[in-house]
Design a protein around this motif. Structure first.
Motif, mmCIF file in Angstrom:
data_model
loop_
_atom_site.group_PDB
_atom_site.id
_atom_site.type_symbol
_atom_site.label_atom_id
_atom_site.label_comp_id
_atom_site.label_asym_id
_atom_site.label_seq_id
_atom_site.Cartn_x
_atom_site.Cartn_y
_atom_site.Cartn_z
ATOM 1 N N ALA A 9 0.843 -1.199 0.000
ATOM 2 C CA ALA A 9 0.000 0.000 0.000
ATOM 3 C C ALA A 9 0.876 1.245 0.000
ATOM 4 O O ALA A 9 0.558 2.249 -0.654
ATOM 5 N N GLU A 10 2.003 1.187 0.704
ATOM 6 C CA GLU A 10 2.932 2.320 0.743
ATOM 7 C C GLU A 10 3.560 2.564 -0.634
ATOM 8 O O GLU A 10 3.728 3.710 -1.050
ATOM 9 N N ASP A 11 3.919 1.493 -1.347
ATOM 10 C CA ASP A 11 4.472 1.632 -2.699
ATOM 11 C C ASP A 11 3.476 2.345 -3.605
ATOM 12 O O ASP A 11 3.842 3.244 -4.370
ATOM 13 N N ILE A 12 2.211 1.939 -3.527
ATOM 14 C CA ILE A 12 1.174 2.529 -4.382
ATOM 15 C C ILE A 12 0.953 3.998 -4.023
ATOM 16 O O ILE A 12 0.898 4.861 -4.899
ATOM 17 N N ALA A 13 0.854 4.290 -2.733
ATOM 18 C CA ALA A 13 0.653 5.680 -2.305
ATOM 19 C C ALA A 13 1.827 6.564 -2.722
ATOM 20 O O ALA A 13 1.626 7.689 -3.204
ATOM 21 N N ALA A 14 3.052 6.063 -2.555
ATOM 22 C CA ALA A 14 4.236 6.838 -2.939
ATOM 23 C C ALA A 14 4.262 7.080 -4.446
ATOM 24 O O ALA A 14 4.618 8.169 -4.904
ATOM 25 N N GLY A 67 -1.585 0.337 -9.979
ATOM 26 C CA GLY A 67 -0.980 1.198 -8.968
ATOM 27 C C GLY A 67 -1.020 2.669 -9.295
ATOM 28 O O GLY A 67 -0.676 3.501 -8.473
ATOM 29 N N PHE A 68 -1.499 3.002 -10.493
ATOM 30 C CA PHE A 68 -1.574 4.411 -10.898
ATOM 31 C C PHE A 68 -3.006 4.932 -10.854
ATOM 32 O O PHE A 68 -3.260 6.035 -11.280
ATOM 33 N N PHE A 69 -3.957 4.142 -10.348
ATOM 34 C CA PHE A 69 -5.341 4.586 -10.379
ATOM 35 C C PHE A 69 -5.493 5.951 -9.716
ATOM 36 O O PHE A 69 -4.821 6.260 -8.744
#
Length: 163
Positions: free
Chosen positions: A119-124, A158-160
């Motif tokens: 989740a952190e990877d996606i948020a970053a 992951g870019f949504f």
């Protein structure tokens, strides 16, 4: 290095030589790819899998692309940080401006884990994409390399919300 030194007959010189060959391998892999087309997630994943093959520490890299999505250069953004969010948007943007590039692909590795995005990877990734976009720089993809291969955040959603 410490694990190597514990092997009988392995001196500091041998450890230094092995580190040199590892760095040489990373450099050659990067240099051979200059001009390579990065127009698909498969292209990016293949490139980063080869680049991270010899890497045992967490490393965040960016590749800067020309207008035809061909690789211009590859740069280490940060090393050894436990979290993908540790890379700095400003640092990435500065490298992009220095390279004269308005498109890049980010990558980092999970040296001891799978390539699944946290989740952190996606948020970053979403944060970085939005910040770079405000500077006129497009984040094309974020690739995560793990023991099981490479994952494109663009392909896995992951870019949504950033497009």
């Amino acid at each position: 290095p410490e694990a190597l030194k514990s092997v009988e007959g392995v001196s500091d010189g041998v450890v230094t030589m092995l580190a040199f060959f590892r760095e040489l391998g990373v450099y050659v892999t990067g240099e051979q790819a200059v001009g390579m087309k990065m127009s698909s997630a498969a292209d990016a994943c293949g490139y980063f899998e080869a680049l991270y093959k010899l890497e045992h520490n967490k490393v965040v890299r960016a590749v800067f692309l020309d207008d035809r999505l061909c690789l211009k250069s590859s740069v280490v953004i940060s090393e050894g940080h436990p979290s993908a969010s540790q890379f700095l948007t400003r640092r990435v943007a500065e490298f992009a401006f220095a390279e004269g590039s308005n498109a890049l692909i980010l990558a980092h590795n999970h040296p001891n884990n799978s390539s699944a995005a946290s989740a952190e990877d996606i948020a970053a990734t979403q944060h970085l994409s939005a910040m770079l976009q405000s500077c006129g720089i497009q984040l094309i993809d974020h690739v995560i390399v793990g023991r099981d291969g490479a994952t494109s955040l663009r392909e896995t959603g992951g870019f949504f919300g950033t497009e």
